[in-house]
Design an enzyme around this catalytic site. Sequence first.
Site, PDB file in Angstrom:
ATOM      1  N   SER A 130      32.028  37.235  36.807  1.00  0.00           N
ATOM      2  CA  SER A 130      31.722  35.885  37.287  1.00  0.00           C
ATOM      3  C   SER A 130      30.943  36.004  38.579  1.00  0.00           C
ATOM      4  CB  SER A 130      33.029  35.118  37.540  1.00  0.00           C
ATOM      5  OG  SER A 130      32.798  33.933  38.261  1.00  0.00           O
ATOM      6  N   TYR A 143      41.408  34.450  41.359  1.00  0.00           N
ATOM      7  CA  TYR A 143      40.352  34.622  40.363  1.00  0.00           C
ATOM      8  C   TYR A 143      39.223  35.477  40.939  1.00  0.00           C
ATOM      9  CZ  TYR A 143      36.685  33.416  36.992  1.00  0.00           C
ATOM     10  OH  TYR A 143      35.678  33.476  36.058  1.00  0.00           O
TER      11      TYR A 143
END
Length: 259
Positions: A130, A143
């Site tokens: 990501s 995350y």
Amino acid sequence: MITGGSDGIGKALIEALIPLGAKVATCGRSHDKIYKLQMEYSNVMLHAVACDVSNEQECRNFIESTIETFGGIDILINNAGISMRALFIESSTEVTRKIMDINFMGAVYCTHYALPSILERKGTVVGISSVAGYRGLPGRSAYSASKFALQGWLEALRTEFLHSGVNVMWVSPSFTASNIRHAALDNKGDAMGNNVLDEGSLMTAEACAGYIVRAIEKRKRTMVLTFMGKVTVMLNKLFPSLADKLTYNHYYKNGEFVK
């Protein structure tokens, strides 16, 4: 092999690869979704297994059953992942542990057991990371940590296998239309079940899968998707203090964190 293939980017990857003649193995936590997926592709070479990637033994079973079914593994795409939306100070440490177990350790477990076959076939290991693996995001601390860990680990593996014929790569989508935000954890570690973004304005999972397949074919090292994703990564590298301010302004309105 594609982990997390019952939704989002994982399912889109299956839909992109099967028409190319690929034999696909996938897994997901939901027995119902895996059963539905198996029925949907009952006439093609799809091996679908219910598997929680945070469980090492289940990952081992998934890998071994795939090798038994297809004879080996050419490509492993570590796609399974979960997100969060909660400030660290308000969150249980269980949230961080759960996200690291799924996003990072899940990739570690699957890659560990698949590597002998991939090495034999001079194949490819892929991590779906990501933009949060380059730029830490407020309210997504665990995350971000999991994606930083994933990229650092994959970079180390790439160097270890530099002369082995195995390609190790990671792809970093920006915001993509998928189920990951509906399943995002709150500060207690429970699924939030809602979404603050307009999914219609995001890159589709199908478009993302297309980029990933082409990157695998070209045996790339890394790929950052979307113009905004590329700008974010570059800005954070060249002007980190400015990136801090811009990121804060994006996630905070009038000093209040926007989930």
